[in-house]
Scaffold this motif. Structure first.
Motif, PDB file in Angstrom:
ATOM      1  N   ARG A  28      66.454  53.424  58.283  1.00 41.93           N
ATOM      2  CA  ARG A  28      66.537  52.481  59.404  1.00 41.93           C
ATOM      3  C   ARG A  28      65.295  51.608  59.505  1.00 41.93           C
ATOM      4  NH1 ARG A  28      70.132  53.517  63.587  1.00 41.93           N
ATOM      5  NH2 ARG A  28      69.239  51.627  64.512  1.00 41.93           N
ATOM      6  N   LEU A  29      64.131  52.147  59.190  1.00 38.99           N
ATOM      7  CA  LEU A  29      62.890  51.392  59.325  1.00 38.99           C
ATOM      8  C   LEU A  29      62.480  50.697  58.031  1.00 38.99           C
ATOM      9  CD1 LEU A  29      60.842  53.854  61.563  1.00 38.99           C
ATOM     10  CD2 LEU A  29      62.002  51.758  62.256  1.00 38.99           C
ATOM     11  N   GLY A  30      63.233  50.944  56.957  1.00 34.37           N
ATOM     12  CA  GLY A  30      62.962  50.247  55.707  1.00 34.37           C
ATOM     13  C   GLY A  30      61.647  50.622  55.053  1.00 34.37           C
ATOM     14  N   VAL A  31      61.263  51.896  55.162  1.00 35.45           N
ATOM     15  CA  VAL A  31      60.012  52.361  54.556  1.00 35.45           C
ATOM     16  C   VAL A  31      60.304  53.586  53.710  1.00 35.45           C
ATOM     17  CG1 VAL A  31      58.597  51.454  56.439  1.00 35.45           C
ATOM     18  CG2 VAL A  31      59.456  53.798  56.561  1.00 35.45           C
ATOM     19  N   SER A  32      59.310  54.040  52.977  1.00 38.78           N
ATOM     20  CA  SER A  32      59.484  55.179  52.077  1.00 38.78           C
ATOM     21  C   SER A  32      59.547  56.488  52.855  1.00 38.78           C
ATOM     22  CB  SER A  32      58.334  55.232  51.083  1.00 38.78           C
ATOM     23  OG  SER A  32      57.120  55.546  51.754  1.00 38.78           O
ATOM     24  N   ASP A  33      60.133  57.499  52.212  1.00 40.29           N
ATOM     25  CA  ASP A  33      60.159  58.839  52.811  1.00 40.29           C
ATOM     26  C   ASP A  33      58.742  59.332  53.085  1.00 40.29           C
ATOM     27  OD1 ASP A  33      62.859  58.724  52.568  1.00 40.29           O
ATOM     28  OD2 ASP A  33      63.040  60.256  51.001  1.00 40.29           O
ATOM     29  N   GLU A  34      57.827  59.029  52.169  1.00 44.80           N
ATOM     30  CA  GLU A  34      56.443  59.475  52.333  1.00 44.80           C
ATOM     31  C   GLU A  34      55.822  58.876  53.599  1.00 44.80           C
ATOM     32  OE1 GLU A  34      52.148  59.264  49.967  1.00 44.80           O
ATOM     33  OE2 GLU A  34      53.987  58.547  49.013  1.00 44.80           O
ATOM     34  N   THR A  35      56.094  57.593  53.831  1.00 45.19           N
ATOM     35  CA  THR A  35      55.544  56.934  55.022  1.00 45.19           C
ATOM     36  C   THR A  35      56.107  57.557  56.293  1.00 45.19           C
ATOM     37  OG1 THR A  35      55.218  54.840  53.865  1.00 45.19           O
ATOM     38  CG2 THR A  35      55.387  54.735  56.258  1.00 45.19           C
ATOM     39  N   ILE A  36      57.422  57.799  56.298  1.00 41.20           N
ATOM     40  CA  ILE A  36      58.033  58.411  57.481  1.00 41.20           C
ATOM     41  C   ILE A  36      57.471  59.813  57.705  1.00 41.20           C
ATOM     42  CG2 ILE A  36      60.179  59.455  58.316  1.00 41.20           C
ATOM     43  CD1 ILE A  36      59.990  56.545  58.991  1.00 41.20           C
ATOM     44  N   ARG A  37      57.369  60.588  56.640  1.00 44.54           N
ATOM     45  CA  ARG A  37      56.887  61.964  56.790  1.00 44.54           C
ATOM     46  C   ARG A  37      55.459  61.989  57.330  1.00 44.54           C
ATOM     47  NH1 ARG A  37      60.677  65.159  54.413  1.00 44.54           N
ATOM     48  NH2 ARG A  37      62.014  64.116  52.880  1.00 44.54           N
ATOM     49  N   ARG A  38      54.644  61.040  56.914  1.00 41.59           N
ATOM     50  CA  ARG A  38      53.265  60.974  57.403  1.00 41.59           C
ATOM     51  C   ARG A  38      53.234  60.659  58.898  1.00 41.59           C
ATOM     52  NH1 ARG A  38      51.610  57.788  53.857  1.00 41.59           N
ATOM     53  NH2 ARG A  38      51.777  55.814  54.977  1.00 41.59           N
ATOM     54  N   ASN A  39      54.078  59.716  59.318  1.00 40.69           N
ATOM     55  CA  ASN A  39      54.106  59.354  60.729  1.00 40.69           C
ATOM     56  C   ASN A  39      54.762  60.439  61.584  1.00 40.69           C
ATOM     57  OD1 ASN A  39      53.199  56.329  61.349  1.00 40.69           O
ATOM     58  ND2 ASN A  39      54.069  56.389  59.297  1.00 40.69           N
ATOM     59  N   VAL A  40      55.800  61.068  61.057  1.00 42.94           N
ATOM     60  CA  VAL A  40      56.436  62.173  61.776  1.00 42.94           C
ATOM     61  C   VAL A  40      55.450  63.323  61.958  1.00 42.94           C
ATOM     62  CG1 VAL A  40      58.156  64.017  61.559  1.00 42.94           C
ATOM     63  CG2 VAL A  40      58.830  61.627  61.215  1.00 42.94           C
ATOM     64  N   LYS A  41      54.680  63.609  60.919  1.00 38.91           N
ATOM     65  CA  LYS A  41      53.682  64.676  61.011  1.00 38.91           C
ATOM     66  C   LYS A  41      52.709  64.415  62.156  1.00 38.91           C
ATOM     67  CE  LYS A  41      50.057  67.040  58.414  1.00 38.91           C
ATOM     68  NZ  LYS A  41      49.278  67.086  57.133  1.00 38.91           N
ATOM     69  N   ALA A  42      52.278  63.168  62.305  1.00 42.19           N
ATOM     70  CA  ALA A  42      51.350  62.825  63.395  1.00 42.19           C
ATOM     71  C   ALA A  42      52.017  63.017  64.752  1.00 42.19           C
ATOM     72  CB  ALA A  42      50.859  61.391  63.229  1.00 42.19           C
ATOM     73  N   LEU A  43      53.298  62.655  64.857  1.00 44.70           N
ATOM     74  CA  LEU A  43      54.015  62.810  66.119  1.00 44.70           C
ATOM     75  C   LEU A  43      54.238  64.284  66.451  1.00 44.70           C
ATOM     76  CD1 LEU A  43      56.585  59.923  65.628  1.00 44.70           C
ATOM     77  CD2 LEU A  43      54.799  59.997  67.380  1.00 44.70           C
ATOM     78  N   VAL A  44      54.481  65.094  65.422  1.00 42.90           N
ATOM     79  CA  VAL A  44      54.628  66.531  65.645  1.00 42.90           C
ATOM     80  C   VAL A  44      53.305  67.125  66.120  1.00 42.90           C
ATOM     81  CG1 VAL A  44      55.031  68.752  64.499  1.00 42.90           C
ATOM     82  CG2 VAL A  44      56.538  66.804  64.031  1.00 42.90           C
ATOM     83  N   GLU A  45      52.223  66.724  65.457  1.00 46.43           N
ATOM     84  CA  GLU A  45      50.912  67.231  65.844  1.00 46.43           C
ATOM     85  C   GLU A  45      50.510  66.744  67.230  1.00 46.43           C
ATOM     86  OE1 GLU A  45      48.476  65.893  62.645  1.00 46.43           O
ATOM     87  OE2 GLU A  45      49.037  67.567  61.311  1.00 46.43           O
ATOM     88  N   GLY A  46      51.028  65.553  67.628  1.00 47.09           N
ATOM     89  CA  GLY A  46      50.747  65.016  68.948  1.00 47.09           C
ATOM     90  C   GLY A  46      51.633  65.577  70.048  1.00 47.09           C
TER      91      GLY A  46
END
Length: 252
Positions: A28-46
């Motif tokens: 949906r956001l037109g980015v790589s899985d790696e990019t999403i996983r990095r941002n999701v990780k930050a949201l989980v940690e937050g």
């Protein structure tokens, strides 16, 4: 936590559109899985998301309010017509948008436009368009109502009337061949009225559940609206009445 624009978009998709699989978020956001996983990780940690088996969900820190639940009602139709509304707006225009689940989807679609000046009383609409493509957002103040996720009252109405805009994009409670455009809430109708009178033209975004419905509070006459954008055409009587008054009906 402080979120970057991509992280805000991830939370929006999970909360408002029920997109939970990490692979779907990337698509949906037109980015790589790696990019999403990095941002999701930050949201989980937050503390905003939890993650399990390739999917994510909101935590208690980001629970869904009543307005968010309304966003899920008839969501595919609202999303389709929102894109059609966005096609009627040009880069650089000044736009007024009232509060509503349908107009919130419009705001999401308008995020692709550049250099908009947006005037709204909706917290959700302001949030979706803030810091997007050089657009400027003016949020009306006043009494905040949780059920609307928006400001209402004389202060909000007065703030809106200080601007002159190209187009008003409005949600409604109902549209009827005789009663015109109506709403269920007097405060919402007053805000819509102020936007109509401050804009060159008015577009109503309405899914088909609003057709033939007559709410108790009048918003405006049929001839005051330039176009109605919906996901499917209304009944023949209403189509004829709208056409007689010069209103276009656009169904993507």
């Amino acid at each position: 936590m402080r979120q970057n624009p991509r992280q805000r978009a991830i939370v929006d998709l999970v909360r408002d559109e029920d997109v939970t699989r990490v692979i779907d978020l990337a698509d949906r956001l037109g980015v790589s899985d790696e990019t999403i996983r990095r941002n999701v990780k930050a949201l989980v940690e937050g503390g905003l998301l939890t993650r399990s088996h390739g999917a994510v969900e909101l935590t208690g820190a980001a629970v869904e309010a009543p307005f968010g639940r309304r966003m899920r009602v008839n969501a595919p139709a609202k999303r389709a017509l929102a894109r059609a509304v966005a096609d009627l707006v040009e880069d650089g225009q000044t736009v007024m948008i009232d509060t509503g689940s349908t107009t919130t989807y419009v705001a999401q679609a308008l995020a692709a436009r550049r250099r908009l000046t947006v005037v709204t009383n909706s917290l959700e609409i302001a949030r979706h368009l803030l810091d997007r493509n050089e657009s400027r957002v003016y949020l009306a103040g006043g009494e905040l109502r949780a059920d609307l996720a928006a400001a209402v009252g004389s202060e909000a109405e007065g703030f809106i009337r200080r601007f002159r805009a190209d187009v008003a994009i409005l949600s409604i409670g109902g549209v009827d061949a005789r009663a015109g455009f109506t709403d269920f809430d007097l405060e919402e109708a007053r805000i819509a009225r102020a936007m109509i009178e401050s804009c060159e033209r008015t577009i109503v975004a309405a899914d088909s559940s609003k057709f033939g419905r007559r709410a108790p509070v009048s918003v405006c006459e049929i001839l005051e609206v330039e176009a109605v954008v919906t996901e499917t055409s209304p009944a023949a009587e209403l189509i004829a009445r709208l056409g007689d008054q010069g209103v276009r009906v656009l169904a993507p």
